[in-house]
Motif scaffolding. Structure first.
Motif, short mmCIF file in Angstrom:
data_model
loop_
_atom_site.label_atom_id
_atom_site.label_comp_id
_atom_site.label_asym_id
_atom_site.label_seq_id
_atom_site.Cartn_x
_atom_site.Cartn_y
_atom_site.Cartn_z
N GLU A 7 2.03 -2.91 5.59
CA GLU A 7 1.11 -2.03 4.81
C GLU A 7 0.08 -1.25 5.34
OE1 GLU A 7 -0.37 -6.20 4.17
OE2 GLU A 7 1.53 -5.00 4.39
N TRP A 25 -4.74 2.12 4.17
CA TRP A 25 -5.50 1.20 4.89
C TRP A 25 -6.25 2.10 6.10
CZ3 TRP A 25 -6.82 -3.22 3.08
CH2 TRP A 25 -6.24 -3.78 2.04
N THR A 77 0.26 2.39 6.19
CA THR A 77 -0.09 3.54 5.24
C THR A 77 -1.37 3.98 5.01
OG1 THR A 77 -0.67 1.82 3.48
CG2 THR A 77 1.59 2.37 3.65
N GLY A 88 -2.51 1.63 -2.63
CA GLY A 88 -1.24 0.82 -1.95
C GLY A 88 -0.25 0.36 -3.27
#
Length: 799
Positions: free
Chosen positions: A198, A204, A201, A291
């Protein structure tokens, strides 16, 4: 002359029998204060080649295994000790950890590794569990005075305390927890550092701190060494700075996971109906500016095939001990540590050490004064809900969190070494002490995936599902197993009876508008200037609840959760993980108030009744069910334990040579009564869960003692005590334990539904045994959409 004397001493040493020579070396390596590496051995090993050969690690692993056990509490394998060479191999690793921490440099190349090993050391430590009688929140108690029966502090904690673990962790949090928050220093490959998919992405790379194993370990390390004294000595500006650093983890449950699986799931491994949606990419997560939501901390569920159970006789290589740490950076084998739970504990601890609620002088002094004023005002009927000065004073006096016991300076101690000294004679084999953090250790080890069934201990076809003509197991559909006990587990994830009693704490309620604005910020960027306490710690709402615990025993069938919603997969979050309109009743028809009926709506306006036993707490806070509630003769868990105990006795020496052929003729037949059956969900019969694990290639052959208490399911009921309810409103509580990871879920609803008070869903875990940390959310919310919510912490109260 010196050379002659030295030669004379060498010859005298070499004349000693090997056992005495090892004894001398052992006492030299562990002489008081027995802290750090056994550096005192170096001069002895340098004395002569013959001594070096006799006492070197390569030729005398038994000596160094003994030294390791004298300095540290080591991971164990059931009631058996690890092999000497395995124990000995841990000594240089743990000593290296102490050197890194003692350096005080959070930018040390091995700092992340050392933090994680240190956290693992604390989880397997031999610190004793305190009794309720040791707890006190009375203002007259002196925090500087140790309790009369202070429990022993573990070896690992003493070693890490001497190395300066608290200061090291605090430096990490202040200097490295926020690094790379804008994605400007990404590693060149996933092998360079810990990496999570993650993080690639955009969500972050917009200023928020990242949730990593190293950060979580640093936060937990700081918590283990936190106390009233350390916080009292913390300057106010430092306290405020640390709280600001921790705030994102505390107030943003839409971004940081607080549990390994989202709280709207009760059945894990996921139901077939839910797993089917993974392949269709439906109803699992929803993309948001921050997210995917809900947050699956172990990665998005996948449609993995059901694992075939292994029998004990199947040979597998026994690996070395694990300390809840990642050995391989893969999505499937990584053991995930979460930063939000320890951040929450540290934040609320500083709230507790800081300001208190003001006491307006116009309030009634106590409840009697309030009742008198009510009557003097010409009012009739029950007094209204109102605060008194005594209520606020009690709130200010009660803790929000309870700290772990710290090392108390010995009388006459004059140095740091004297304070942290480790006694090499203290045994680390006590079952009562080694279970201190077993719940947390097992949770991190057995919760490894959402989409596959757990392996069970036996190959018997009656245990789960049936076999086809080729002897291959055919899995019983999960939809037919909802009301049945879960398969066996290798470790217990909830300590039975631990949540019963009085709990008091604080629910932090952020400003709803500020909270909503952050959720809806395009791109998910952290607000300029960060988060402020004024916006996100707007209301500190006191929470009081008295909880009763109820257990289901065979042959009673546990109450099922709600059927998974076809759109959201929700299994009754808004009703405490029960079907809607479930009712709870105690009465004369039950066993003298020692039983609870959970009545679940069924077809044709009927109800299914599920009977639970209400437990009582004995002296020493040991839980006990009604006599006869656990029928040992018919309990399937007891039969399963008997079978596995027999198998263990037959194959207890297989790990000495895993590749050797086994002569089956030398083993007797299992007892006829030991027919394997499904292991109960939360009982000790599930502690060993068999001799294989969800990832047996990455798990050690490590078990807890075989036993069975027969508990299939744990349900909670409770309410706010009358005196607390008259001050802070009356609430009712219903909920249960999620068998997969021991997550406690509670519905907090007002007793009077007509006055406009909201209903909340609380979920979280016990830390140790005396603090509950978790999150709250609106019970009626859409589980696939982040909405208003926050954090809470509760401390065990006194009766």
């Amino acid at each position: 002359m010196a050379l002659v004397s030295s030669s004379h001493h060498h010859s005298r040493l070499l004349a000693l029998p090997p056992e005495l020579l090892e004894h001398v070396a052992f006492h030299l390596a562990t002489r008081p204060p027995n802290l750090g590496s056994p550096a005192a051995l170096l001069p002895l090993l340098s004395t002569s080649r013959r001594l070096n050969q006799a006492l070197s690690p390569s030729t005398n692993s038994a000596l160094y295994a003994r030294i390791a056990r004298a300095k540290f509490t080591l991971p164990r394998h059931g009631k058996r000790r690890l092999k000497a060479d395995t124990d000995a191999s841990l000594l240089p690793t743990f000593c290296r950890v102490l050197r890194v921490i003692r350096s005080g440099d959070p930018h040390h190349p091995q700092a992340e590794w050392a933090l994680q090993i240190a956290y693992g050391l604390l989880l397997v430590d031999d610190t004793a569990k305190p009794d309720l009688s040791d707890l006190s929140y009375a203002p007259t108690s002196s925090p500087s005075q140790p309790p009369p029966t202070a429990p022993r502090i573990g070896k690992n904690k003493r070693q890490l305390g001497w190395a300066g673990a608290r200061a090291f962790a605090l430096r990490w949090i202040r200097s490295r927890m926020w690094e790379n928050r804008n994605g400007d220093r990404e590693p060149s490959s996933i092998q360079d550092t810990e990496w999570r998919p993650e993080w690639s992405t955009e969500a972050w790379r917009v200023g928020w701190p990242r949730d990593s194993n190293a950060t979580a370990s640093a936060l937990w390390l700081l918590w283990f060494f936190e106390s009233k004294e350390t916080l009292a000595a913390e300057p106010d500006n430092l306290r405020q700075n640390v709280m600001a650093q921790l705030l994102p983890f505390v107030v943003a449950p839409f971004r940081y996971a607080s549990a390994l699986a989202p709280p709207h799931h009760y059945t894990i491994p996921l139901l077939d109906s839910v797993r089917a949606k993974v392949g269709l990419d439906q109803g699992i997560t929803v993309p948001t500016f921050h997210g995917d939501y809900p947050i699956y901390a172990l990665g998005k569920p996948s449609r993995l095939p059901i694992r075939r159970p292994r029998s004990l006789s199947s040979k597998s290589k026994v690996l070395g001990p694990r300390l809840l740490l990642p050995r391989k950076i893969t999505s499937r084998q990584r053991k995930r540590l979460l930063s939000a739970p320890p951040a929450r504990l540290l934040f609320f601890a500083r709230v507790q050490a800081g300001s208190r609620m003001g006491i307006p002088p116009h309030l009634p002094v106590d409840r009697a004064d309030a009742d008198r004023r009510w009557l003097e005002g010409g009012n009739t009927g029950p007094p209204i809900i109102s605060l008194t000065q005594a209520d606020i004073l009690e709130k200010n006096t009660r803790p929000i969190v309870r700290f772990e016991r710290q090392v108390v300076a010995r009388l006459g101690s004059s140095s740091l070494e004297d304070i942290w000294a480790v006694d090499p004679a203290v045994s680390d084999a006590s079952e009562s002490t080694r279970a201190r953090w077993a719940i947390d250790l097992w949770r991190g080890r057995v919760c490894r995936g959402y989409g596959e069934d757990l392996e069970v201990a036996s190959s018997d076809e009656s245990e789960s599902g049936s076999s086809d003509e080729d002897g291959q197991r055919t899995a019983t559909p999960r939809s037919t197993q909802i009301a049945e006990p879960e398969p066996g587990r290798i470790g217990r994830v909830y300590e039975l009876g631990s949540f019963a009693g009085l709990w008091a704490g604080t629910m932090m309620m952020p400003g709803e508008q500020a909270y909503t604005n952050v959720i809806n910020t395009v791109g998910g960027a952290l607000p300029p200037g960060g988060l402020t306490n004024d916006d996100f710690v707007a209301v500190a709402r006191p929470v009081y609840m008295r909880i009763r615990e109820h257990w289901s025993f065979h042959p009673n069938i546990p109450a099922p959760p709600a059927s998974a919603d076809s759109a959201t997969n929700d299994e009754g979050l808004g009703n405490g993980w029960f079907p809607i309109n479930t009712s709870f009743r105690t009465g004369a028809s039950l066993a003298a108030g020692q039983q609870l009926e959970v009545r679940v709506p069924s077809a044709a306006f009927a109800q299914e009744t599920h009977v639970y036993e209400t437990i009582s707490l004995l002296d020493g806070d040991l839980p006990k069910a009604r006599d006869g509630a656990h029928d040992l003769d018919t309990c399937p868990g007891c039969k399963s334990v008997e079978q596995r105990d027999w198998e263990r006795r037959q194959f207890q020496d297989m790990d000495q040579d895993n590749d050797a052929d086994v002569d089956e003729d030398q083993y007797s037949e299992p007892p006829s009564s030991a027919t394997p059956s499904p292991a109960v969900a939360l009982s000790p019969s599930s502690e060993d869960g068999g001799f294989s694990s969800p990832d047996s290639e990455d798990e050690e052959d490590d078990w807890e003692p075989l036993s069975c208490d027969g508990v299939q399911d744990v349900v909670f009921t409770g309410e706010t005590d009358a005196n607390h309810g008259q001050a802070w409103h009356h609430y009712e509580y219903i909920g249960r334990v999620r068998p997969w990871d021991g997550l406690i879920g509670l519905l907090m609803r007002p007793r009077n539904r007509t006055i406009g008070l909201a209903t909340y869903f609380i979920s979280g875990h016990l830390v140790g045994r005396d603090t509950f940390e978790g999150t709250w959310q609106m019970a009626a919310q859409d589980v696939l959409a982040p909405s208003w919510g926050g954090s809470l912490c509760l401390a065990r109260g006194e009766e």
